[in-house]
Write a protein that holds these residues in place. Structure first.
Motif, PDB file in Angstrom:
ATOM      1  N   GLY A  17       0.863  -1.278  -0.290  1.00 29.35           N
ATOM      2  CA  GLY A  17       0.137   0.167  -0.148  1.00 29.35           C
ATOM      3  C   GLY A  17       0.831   0.781   0.029  1.00 29.35           C
ATOM      4  N   ILE A  18       1.759   0.941  -0.589  1.00 34.47           N
ATOM      5  CA  ILE A  18       3.214   2.496  -0.774  1.00 34.47           C
ATOM      6  C   ILE A  18       2.319   3.582  -1.881  1.00 34.47           C
ATOM      7  N   SER A  19       2.449   4.279  -1.419  1.00 37.05           N
ATOM      8  CA  SER A  19       1.849   5.741  -2.316  1.00 37.05           C
ATOM      9  C   SER A  19       1.940   6.284  -1.551  1.00 37.05           C
ATOM     10  N   PRO A  20       2.193   8.153  -2.725  1.00 37.52           N
ATOM     11  CA  PRO A  20       2.013   9.195  -2.132  1.00 37.52           C
ATOM     12  C   PRO A  20       0.825   9.809  -1.183  1.00 37.52           C
ATOM     13  N   ALA A  21       0.440  10.212  -0.835  1.00 35.62           N
ATOM     14  CA  ALA A  21      -0.424  10.198   0.337  1.00 35.62           C
ATOM     15  C   ALA A  21      -0.454  12.393   0.688  1.00 35.62           C
ATOM     16  N   SER A  22       1.379  12.941   1.019  1.00 37.39           N
ATOM     17  CA  SER A  22       0.989  14.737   0.906  1.00 37.39           C
ATOM     18  C   SER A  22       1.474  14.888   0.345  1.00 37.39           C
ATOM     19  N   THR A  23       3.143  15.210   0.816  1.00 42.46           N
ATOM     20  CA  THR A  23       4.139  16.161   0.527  1.00 42.46           C
ATOM     21  C   THR A  23       4.995  14.879  -1.167  1.00 42.46           C
ATOM     22  N   LYS A  24       4.271  13.863  -1.382  1.00 47.81           N
ATOM     23  CA  LYS A  24       4.655  13.061  -2.956  1.00 47.81           C
ATOM     24  C   LYS A  24       5.821  12.988  -3.089  1.00 47.81           C
ATOM     25  N   PHE A  25       7.383  13.318  -2.432  1.00 46.35           N
ATOM     26  CA  PHE A  25       8.325  13.370  -2.278  1.00 46.35           C
ATOM     27  C   PHE A  25       8.788  12.530  -1.276  1.00 46.35           C
ATOM     28  N   ALA A  26       9.748  11.716  -2.099  1.00 37.48           N
ATOM     29  CA  ALA A  26      10.327  10.339  -1.595  1.00 37.48           C
ATOM     30  C   ALA A  26      12.288  10.230  -1.906  1.00 37.48           C
ATOM     31  N   ILE A  27      12.369   9.992  -0.927  1.00 35.26           N
ATOM     32  CA  ILE A  27      13.877   9.903  -1.308  1.00 35.26           C
ATOM     33  C   ILE A  27      14.950   7.626  -1.122  1.00 35.26           C
ATOM     34  N   ASP A  28      15.496   7.841  -2.292  1.00 33.56           N
ATOM     35  CA  ASP A  28      16.145   6.565  -2.724  1.00 33.56           C
ATOM     36  C   ASP A  28      17.628   6.489  -1.709  1.00 33.56           C
ATOM     37  N   LEU A  29      17.983   6.054  -0.934  1.00 37.46           N
ATOM     38  CA  LEU A  29      19.236   5.919  -0.835  1.00 37.46           C
ATOM     39  C   LEU A  29      20.219   4.692  -0.817  1.00 37.46           C
ATOM     40  N   GLY A  30      21.186   4.484  -1.353  1.00 37.59           N
ATOM     41  CA  GLY A  30      21.846   4.125  -2.528  1.00 37.59           C
ATOM     42  C   GLY A  30      20.874   3.947  -3.201  1.00 37.59           C
ATOM     43  N   ALA A  31      21.007   4.272  -4.131  1.00 41.05           N
ATOM     44  CA  ALA A  31      19.650   3.913  -5.439  1.00 41.05           C
ATOM     45  C   ALA A  31      20.456   3.737  -6.445  1.00 41.05           C
ATOM     46  N   GLY A  32      22.175   2.616  -6.381  1.00 38.38           N
ATOM     47  CA  GLY A  32      22.046   2.210  -7.583  1.00 38.38           C
ATOM     48  C   GLY A  32      21.688   2.527  -8.904  1.00 38.38           C
ATOM     49  N   HIS A  33      21.263   1.580  -9.623  1.00 43.99           N
ATOM     50  CA  HIS A  33      21.335   1.555 -11.479  1.00 43.99           C
ATOM     51  C   HIS A  33      20.164   2.417 -11.460  1.00 43.99           C
ATOM     52  N   GLY A  34      19.068   2.042 -10.313  1.00 42.97           N
ATOM     53  CA  GLY A  34      17.317   2.393 -10.490  1.00 42.97           C
ATOM     54  C   GLY A  34      16.355   1.974 -10.313  1.00 42.97           C
ATOM     55  N   ILE A  35      16.383   0.592  -9.533  1.00 43.02           N
ATOM     56  CA  ILE A  35      15.482  -0.455  -9.862  1.00 43.02           C
ATOM     57  C   ILE A  35      14.077   0.172  -8.698  1.00 43.02           C
ATOM     58  N   GLN A  36      14.718   0.613  -7.288  1.00 40.10           N
ATOM     59  CA  GLN A  36      13.820   1.494  -6.423  1.00 40.10           C
ATOM     60  C   GLN A  36      12.851   2.734  -7.195  1.00 40.10           C
ATOM     61  N   SER A  37      14.048   3.573  -7.745  1.00 46.50           N
ATOM     62  CA  SER A  37      13.961   5.068  -7.773  1.00 46.50           C
ATOM     63  C   SER A  37      13.198   4.968  -9.154  1.00 46.50           C
ATOM     64  N   VAL A  38      12.619   4.029 -10.001  1.00 46.77           N
ATOM     65  CA  VAL A  38      11.611   3.919 -10.916  1.00 46.77           C
ATOM     66  C   VAL A  38      10.903   3.152 -10.861  1.00 46.77           C
ATOM     67  N   SER A  39      10.485   2.655  -9.723  1.00 48.90           N
ATOM     68  CA  SER A  39       9.315   1.969  -9.028  1.00 48.90           C
ATOM     69  C   SER A  39       8.618   2.957  -8.187  1.00 48.90           C
ATOM     70  N   LEU A  40       9.292   3.721  -7.388  1.00 46.58           N
ATOM     71  CA  LEU A  40       8.765   5.011  -6.888  1.00 46.58           C
ATOM     72  C   LEU A  40       8.260   6.059  -7.797  1.00 46.58           C
ATOM     73  N   ALA A  41       8.855   5.785  -8.982  1.00 51.92           N
ATOM     74  CA  ALA A  41       8.623   7.774  -9.479  1.00 51.92           C
ATOM     75  C   ALA A  41       7.626   6.601 -10.786  1.00 51.92           C
ATOM     76  N   LYS A  42       7.308   5.742 -10.371  1.00 53.66           N
ATOM     77  CA  LYS A  42       6.002   5.156 -11.382  1.00 53.66           C
ATOM     78  C   LYS A  42       4.492   4.947 -11.220  1.00 53.66           C
ATOM     79  N   VAL A  43       5.548   5.232  -9.061  1.00 52.29           N
ATOM     80  CA  VAL A  43       3.253   5.172  -8.446  1.00 52.29           C
ATOM     81  C   VAL A  43       2.911   6.599  -8.244  1.00 52.29           C
ATOM     82  N   GLY A  44       3.772   7.495  -8.382  1.00 57.98           N
ATOM     83  CA  GLY A  44       3.707   8.917  -8.438  1.00 57.98           C
ATOM     84  C   GLY A  44       4.487   9.764  -7.653  1.00 57.98           C
ATOM     85  N   PHE A  45       5.007   9.017  -6.928  1.00 56.55           N
ATOM     86  CA  PHE A  45       6.921   9.925  -6.595  1.00 56.55           C
ATOM     87  C   PHE A  45       7.327  11.043  -7.284  1.00 56.55           C
ATOM     88  N   ASN A  46       7.534  11.587  -6.582  1.00 58.13           N
ATOM     89  CA  ASN A  46       8.665  12.537  -7.227  1.00 58.13           C
ATOM     90  C   ASN A  46      10.070  11.922  -6.222  1.00 58.13           C
TER      91      ASN A  46
END
Length: 241
Positions: A37-66
């Motif tokens: 149930g992880i999706s934007p609810a307030s600021t829509k801002f997420a931080i990906d620590l140790g993002a690597g080549h982007g698996i988590q960052s892409v997933s977060l962006a695709k569900v609506g996070f900046n």
């Protein structure tokens, strides 16, 4: 050798190959977010620590996070920029311990996936990072972390771990245990026109009990709402109360 030196001089050159098919892993992670149930609810801002080549960052962006995606390795950051092209992802070259510099306007989600936590120098550094994450999160913000459990010592031949191989590469890890850390040696064999060549590099990872992470999060004021094994990693989701 530090974790950064190990990535810069060795692991960063073949990390994405080791990780497997990017699109498949990205879909798996996005499904995990949906299941939890992880999706934007307030600021829509997420931080990906140790993002690597982007698996988590892409997933977060695709569900609506900046997303602000932070990593210290330039090889992976180059791939990260390519993999997140056209998505709401800001790529940042820095140490994850500098999270406070990037916390405005206030993340409602921070994720530290993979085995990134164990790359820090000590349990105290891990606790410091977790507190900084707590401090940065908005009210009811969530923290997602995952890590490998090195608390139980492997012995004998079990310390040699085959990671991945194909026609041109073979990667094996060797683990040496010490009271507060494990020394990880990545042995890579690569085939070229002259035959097989060996490349070796070592770095340390912190040993700690998974229960100590949960206890510390609860101590600083977070409520653990998920705890389990995901993709062979100990995974915790906690909410700031």
């Amino acid at each position: 050798m530090t974790a950064k030196e190990h990535y810069d001089n060795h692991l960063g050159d073949f990390y994405s190959w080791m990780a497997g098919d990017f699109e498949e892993k990205q879909r798996e992670h996005q499904q995990f977010l949906a299941d939890q149930g992880i999706s934007p609810a307030s600021t829509k801002f997420a931080i990906d620590l140790g993002a690597g080549h982007g698996i988590q960052s892409v997933s977060l962006a695709k569900v609506g996070f900046n997303v602000k995606a932070i990593d210290f390795n330039r090889q992976l950051l180059t791939e990260l920029k390519q993999n997140t092209k056209g998505l709401a992802v800001e790529v940042i070259e820095d140490d994850i311990r500098a999270i406070s510099k990037y916390a405005k306007p206030g993340p409602e989600l921070i994720i530290c996936w993979g085995d990134t936590l164990t790359h820090l120098e000590s349990v105290k550094e891990i606790e410091r990072l977790l507190f900084d994450c707590y401090d940065a999160l908005t009210e009811n913000g969530k923290l997602i972390i995952s890590f490998r459990d090195y608390s139980a010592e492997l012995i004998g031949e079990s310390r040699f771990i085959p990671v991945k191989s194909d026609a041109g590469r073979i990667l094996t890890c060797f683990l040496e245990y010490f009271p507060d850390h494990v020394r990880v040696t990545d042995l890579l064999y690569e085939k070229d026109v002259m035959g097989w060549k060996q490349k070796v590099s070592s770095y340390k990872k912190v040993r700690f009990l998974p229960s100590s992470v949960k206890n510390y999060l609860e101590k600083i004021g977070m409520k653990v709402i998920f705890e389990g094994i995901v993709s062979r990693l100990n995974t915790i989701i906690a909410i700031k109360e």
